[in-house]
Scaffold this active site. Structure first.
Site, PDB file in Angstrom:
ATOM      1  N   GLY A  20      23.770  11.078  -7.138  1.00  0.00           N
ATOM      2  CA  GLY A  20      25.128  10.668  -6.845  1.00  0.00           C
ATOM      3  C   GLY A  20      26.095  11.819  -6.692  1.00  0.00           C
ATOM      4  O   GLY A  20      27.158  11.660  -6.090  1.00  0.00           O
ATOM      5  N   ALA A  22      25.025  15.357  -5.945  1.00  0.00           N
ATOM      6  CA  ALA A  22      24.603  16.497  -5.130  1.00  0.00           C
ATOM      7  C   ALA A  22      23.324  16.167  -4.384  1.00  0.00           C
ATOM      8  O   ALA A  22      22.619  15.218  -4.712  1.00  0.00           O
ATOM      9  CB  ALA A  22      24.397  17.738  -6.020  1.00  0.00           C
ATOM     10  N   VAL A  24      19.675  18.055  -2.842  1.00  0.00           N
ATOM     11  CA  VAL A  24      18.818  19.202  -3.124  1.00  0.00           C
ATOM     12  C   VAL A  24      17.974  19.506  -1.890  1.00  0.00           C
ATOM     13  O   VAL A  24      17.376  18.601  -1.297  1.00  0.00           O
ATOM     14  CB  VAL A  24      17.905  18.934  -4.339  1.00  0.00           C
ATOM     15  CG1 VAL A  24      17.058  20.168  -4.635  1.00  0.00           C
ATOM     16  CG2 VAL A  24      18.733  18.562  -5.551  1.00  0.00           C
ATOM     17  N   ASP A 133      21.814  14.023 -19.525  1.00  0.00           N
ATOM     18  CA  ASP A 133      21.271  13.174 -18.457  1.00  0.00           C
ATOM     19  C   ASP A 133      19.751  13.332 -18.387  1.00  0.00           C
ATOM     20  O   ASP A 133      19.171  13.506 -17.320  1.00  0.00           O
ATOM     21  CB  ASP A 133      21.899  13.546 -17.108  1.00  0.00           C
ATOM     22  CG  ASP A 133      21.696  12.442 -16.064  1.00  0.00           C
ATOM     23  OD1 ASP A 133      21.387  11.296 -16.465  1.00  0.00           O
ATOM     24  OD2 ASP A 133      21.831  12.720 -14.870  1.00  0.00           O
TER      25      ASP A 133
END
Length: 741
Positions: A20, A22, A24, A133
């Site tokens: 949500g 970033a 990659v 997280d």
């Protein structure tokens, strides 16, 4: 982004994930020539200065972590409105993918993974970094089995910023700790709670708390017990379940006090003496998470009390008696004490037992407090409701867009794609093209929500048949029938010890490999028979040496492969080889015959030719070189000698009816003369003997030969008759010259 180069060194190659906050990308660090992972902040956050500040600060803090189980952070940067973090690239899978594919995992594998995560958390906590997280999506498993925890620092930056700015909690709700769900301060034990859920999911294949909305899941973290792991998967050892039960206690005090403590428990939980230990118990059972901020329910207030009526029933007196008694014994300075004093004063004045006139004061306080509380509660409800009301947006049609274009289109309307994006082969769609979306075009969805994208991984693949053993033409025909283009089929000629020429002996990819016929290529190895090499030269070798050479070359001596026959070569030497001449191509295992000399043929004559030779000048040294030709070969070197006076040299010759002899003399490098010796003269004893001239040293014939012949015949007297010379020639091979005299 693909194809972009950030900071002049990070070349974006492909997108490999995202969430949500970033995206990659796999990238190449062109400066150090290594692959890295570049995490790029989503566009909707790039103008939030406070978020950017925290994002960069926390990312830089995470870069200070150095641990084998933590994804290293190499660099943090900004290019125009692109904010990015450069991290270690891990070739492998994330734990979420492994759980989806193989859960429930074996206990030893799950514990091994959890230990490495715990070790990473212990290192981070010692550096005052809380992950906040922990979830399978943030756990990477390398191809070497090494576990890597990622998103350190980013999770903290996101949580801190969003709580500060919006008052809400952002994160992965299925892995929230209760204190995280309440929005209170989280610490190390919150990470351990999330790790407990990850271990639960690895061993059971399911999450402990599920709900229709994130709020319902968060409430379950706070209030409801979860189904114990062994009820879902009875194969879990009790000691391992105890680790999960302790790490997932709703009250942080009852959890592990540190990651190190949990790591030590994990390290020993699979030892035989622990696997059947008693189930762990706790003082308050499965009580909900309680704290000093918990909202408490107050008793309802009767209407007659609220209006200040004096004659309340006895049951009401009993109900409110405790409060009333407390008010009478309250401290002198309190509101209740002052009211009580006034009541007593009124009674004494009037001299009556009538209830005091101002006894409505206490009910008024109760009613006022209740109304104030209700007002605050209603305000909070409306405030929360205002936060939960989110604008709706209409979904565009993303099908047939490239993945990158679809993500950009979603970003424009504040929607993001669920992670991971589903990638699978789809007929009619090239690789990287969206072929489906979980919610149709035109659907109204809440801004900030997500949809699932389905991206083609190319045309569906087909398993390659086994083409080995087929002829090349048959193999090509089969590939063309599958849909391969002839330009994608190549061949390579190879030697093969067993296959006939033109037969397929190898293929790449191997049989059974799945391949897209429209884009894939196949390479066929086609036999060109056994490998050949140059036949070695056996002529001139002895019989034993020739046999050894045949074996060393992995050839075979044919049955009855040694044939002896007369020859002018030395007895026992090879005079011929069959059927392969020297340097002819031959393959391993081929049969060879050799012909071996049994000696000279019976008609051959062994003849010794005595040759007188003088130096260029008597008394001075000259070098004499003699070369001869006979039945054994041409221009054979007899040798060289140094002389300073006339000498006679014996030259052994082998003569045949069809091969005469020739002797040549060289003196001091210059040719002198040639002497023929015929087979017939040698047989009849009539070979002339040359004589050296006494003046210039040049060989000559005539009387001198008779004299020489006489001198070579047992030192006989000069001038003896021809018959005598003839006999001498027969006996010595030199006296034959007398017959010519």
């Amino acid at each position: 982004m693909i194809g972009t180069t950030l900071a002049g060194r990070y070349e974006i190659i492909a997108r490999v994930g995202g969430g949500g906050m970033a995206l990659v990308y796999k990238s190449l660090d062109v400066l150090l020539n290594r692959y890295v992972a570049v995490k790029v902040l989503r566009q909707q956050f790039v103008h939030d200065e406070e978020f950017i500040r925290r994002f960069r600060r926390e990312a830089q803090s995470a870069a200070s972590l150095s641990h084998p189980n933590v994804v290293s952070v190499y660099d943090v940067g900004q290019e125009e409105d692109i904010h990015f973090i450069v991290m270690e690239y891990v070739e492998g899978y994330n734990l979420n993918e492994i759980i989806k594919e193989r859960a429930p995992l074996q206990s030893d594998e799950a514990v091994r993974i959890a230990m490495q995560i715990c070790d990473a958390l212990d290192h981070a906590h010692h550096n005052h970094i809380i992950h906040r997280d922990i979830k399978p999506h943030n756990i990477l498993i390398g191809n070497n089995g090494r576990v890597k925890v990622t998103d350190f620092g980013i999770a903290r930056a996101v949580t801190s910023s969003t709580i500060t700015q919006t008052g809400s909690v952002v994160g992965s709700v299925h892995y929230f700790s209760p204190e995280h769900a309440k929005g209170v301060l989280t610490g190390e034990k919150s990470d351990l709670y999330s790790l407990g859920i990850v271990l639960y999911q690895m061993l059971t294949g399911k999450l402990p708390f599920l709900g229709e909305s994130p709020i319902s899941v968060a409430l379950k973290h706070l209030q409801e017990p979860f189904e114990e792991p062994r009820l879902v998967n009875p194969l879990i050892p009790q000691s391992v379940e105890n680790v999960i039960l302790k790490s997932m206690r709703k009250n942080p005090i009852e959890r592990y006090q540190s990651a190190k403590e949990m790591l030590n428990d994990l390290d020993t939980c699979l030892q035989p003496e622990r696997m059947y230990e008693p189930k762990v118990t706790f003082a308050n059972g499965g009580a909900v998470f309680d704290d000093e901020q918990e909202t408490r329910v107050m008793p309802a207030i009767r209407a007659d009390v609220a209006t200040g009526a004096a004659d309340y029933q006895s049951t009401d007196k009993e109900r409110y008696a405790p409060s009333y008694d407390q008010s009478r014994t309250a401290a002198p300075g309190s509101l209740s004490a002052r009211a009580s004093g006034r009541e007593e004063s009124s009674t004494n004045k009037n001299g009556s037992n009538k209830p005091p006139v101002k006894k409505w004061v206490k009910p008024t306080i109760w009613i006022g407090s209740t109304l104030v509380f209700l007002g605050i509660l209603i305000s909070v409800v409306f405030y929360v409701k205002s936060l939960l009301v989110v604008d709706e947006v209409k979904l565009p049609n993303l099908v047939k867009m490239t993945e990158e274009a679809a993500l950009q289109e979603l970003a424009k309307i504040g929607i993001h794609a669920e992670d991971p994006i589903i990638r699978e082969p789809k007929e009619g769609f090239a690789k990287g093209i969206v072929f489906n979306q979980s919610k149709a075009q035109g659907t109204m969805v809440k801004e900030g929500s997500s949809i699932k994208l389905y991206v083609s991984d190319g045309e569906p693949t087909k398993p390659l048949p086994d083409l080995k053993g087929l002829t090349y033409n048959d193999a090509v025909k089969k590939l063309l029938e599958m849909g391969f283009d002839i330009s994608h089929i190549s061949d390579k000629a190879v030697y093969d010890e067993h296959a006939e020429t033109g037969v397929v002996v190898g293929m790449m990819p191997e049989a059974g490999a799945k391949i897209d016929p429209k884009t894939g290529s196949v390479k066929l190895d086609v036999s060109k028979g056994k490998e050949s090499f140059a036949m070695p030269n056996l002529v001139g070798l002895t019989k034993d040496a020739a046999i050894a050479q045949i074996e060393a070359s992995q050839l075979k001596l044919a049955k009855d492969g040694i044939i002896e026959e007369p020859s002018f070569a030395a007895q026992g030497s090879v005079i011929k080889q069959y059927p392969y001449e020297p340097n002819d191509p031959v393959i391993k295992g081929a049969e060879v015959k050799i012909y071996v000399s049994s000696g000279y043929p019976p008609e051959a004559i062994n003849y010794t030719f005595n040759l007188p030779v003088a130096p260029a000048e008597e008394g001075k040294t000259s070098t004499i070189r003699i070369v001869y030709t006979d039945a054994r070969g041409e221009n054979t070197e007899w040798g060289s000698k140094k002389i300073n006076t006339t000498q006679v040299f014996s030259i052994p010759l082998v003569l045949a009816p069809n091969k005469d002899g020739v002797v040549s003399v060289h003196r001091d490098g210059k040719f002198v003369d040639t002497y023929p010796i015929s087979y017939l003269d040698a047989k009849q004893g009539t070979v002339p003997i040359p004589e050296v001239h006494p003046v210039d040293g040049k060989p000559d014939g005539g009387a001198g030969q008779a004299e020489e012949g006489h001198g070579q015949h047992a030192e006989g007297e000069a001038g003896q008759g021809g018959e005598s010379g003839s006999n001498a020639g027969t006996d010595t091979g030199v006296g034959t010259g007398a017959n010519g005299g």
